[in-house]
Design an enzyme around this catalytic site. Structure first.
Site, PDB file in Angstrom:
ATOM      1  N   CYS A  41     -41.885  78.552 118.519  1.00 27.23           N
ATOM      2  CA  CYS A  41     -41.707  78.146 120.029  1.00 27.23           C
ATOM      3  C   CYS A  41     -41.563  79.287 121.012  1.00 27.23           C
ATOM      4  CB  CYS A  41     -40.320  77.671 119.886  1.00 27.23           C
ATOM      5  SG  CYS A  41     -39.860  76.490 121.386  1.00 27.23           S
TER       6      CYS A  41
ATOM      7  N   HIS B  24     -41.594  73.328 115.943  1.00 25.69           N
ATOM      8  CA  HIS B  24     -40.359  74.167 114.990  1.00 25.69           C
ATOM      9  C   HIS B  24     -40.734  73.742 113.602  1.00 25.69           C
ATOM     10  CE1 HIS B  24     -37.780  75.716 117.972  1.00 25.69           C
ATOM     11  NE2 HIS B  24     -38.357  74.781 118.870  1.00 25.69           N
TER      12      HIS B  24
ATOM     13  N   GLU C 259     -39.078  74.499 111.130  1.00 25.46           N
ATOM     14  CA  GLU C 259     -37.935  74.395 110.177  1.00 25.46           C
ATOM     15  C   GLU C 259     -37.254  73.144 110.585  1.00 25.46           C
ATOM     16  OE1 GLU C 259     -36.515  75.640 114.366  1.00 25.46           O
ATOM     17  OE2 GLU C 259     -38.504  76.038 112.984  1.00 25.46           O
TER      18      GLU C 259
END
Length: 196
Positions: free
Chosen positions: A76, A178, A180
């Site tokens: 990001c 993202h 994650e």
């Protein structure tokens, strides 16, 4: 050893947990020696270009990061600071990849920030970061700034306009989304990165 640069972004905890889910441990640090000797380095996101660069300068890490030779992943805003400049605060960034980060267009259908699930497509063939990731897979985004498609683009996405979803320059990878927060697809991408 995987090093996550401590003050670069605020998604550190979720990133540590995502790595743990794939059986990897990471050190969250601003220690230049640890970062230089790590096998992999991650620049986390959920920040602004201005704040991320201020923190890197405060910790004397800008030149350290620019000279890393191991695989580096910017997530990001961590990806955005790999470029030359960001319109977000008109901030001079690391200048590892030539290019400018610009604010996304906003329309009635596409309001900012671009937040939620969206497709990653036009994935470059035989790209190790996206091994076993099908084209048009859904990943999770939270951003208002992005980079246009460049020669370094290895995947793209679209939200009012087409932008770089992922880039690669030498040993520096960047993903605008993202991983994650992107479920099994994101875990696969993180696993591919730490196995580079």
């Amino acid at each position: 050893m995987i090093a996550i640069v401590k003050d670069c972004g605020t998604n550190v905890a979720s990133l540590v947990y995502a790595l743990e889910r794939i059986g990897k441990t990471a050190i969250v640090t601003n220690d230049a020696e640890i970062i230089e000797t790590a096998s992999h380095v991650i620049l986390p996101g959920v920040s602004s270009a201005t704040r991320a660069m201020a923190k890197l300068k405060e910790n004397n890490l800008t030149e350290i990061i620019k000279n890393l030779k191991q695989p580096v992943l910017g997530i990001c805003s961590g990806m955005q600071i790999l470029f030359s400049q960001s319109e977000e605060g008109m901030t001079a960034t690391l200048d590892i990849i030539p290019g400018q980060v610009k604010k996304l267009m906003s329309t009635q259908q596409c309001v900012l920030p671009h937040m939620g699930w969206n497709r990653v497509c036009e994935i470059k063939k035989n790209e190790p970061l996206f091994e076993d990731v099908p084209d048009d897979s859904y990943v999770y985004y939270v951003h208002s700034f992005a980079v246009a498609c460049l020669p370094q683009t290895i995947a793209q996405s679209s939200y009012a306009e087409i932008f770089s979803a992922a880039v690669l320059h030498k040993n520096f990878y960047g993903v605008q989304f993202h991983p994650e927060r992107s479920g099994k697809i994101g875990e696969n991408i993180l696993n591919n990165f730490v196995n580079l």
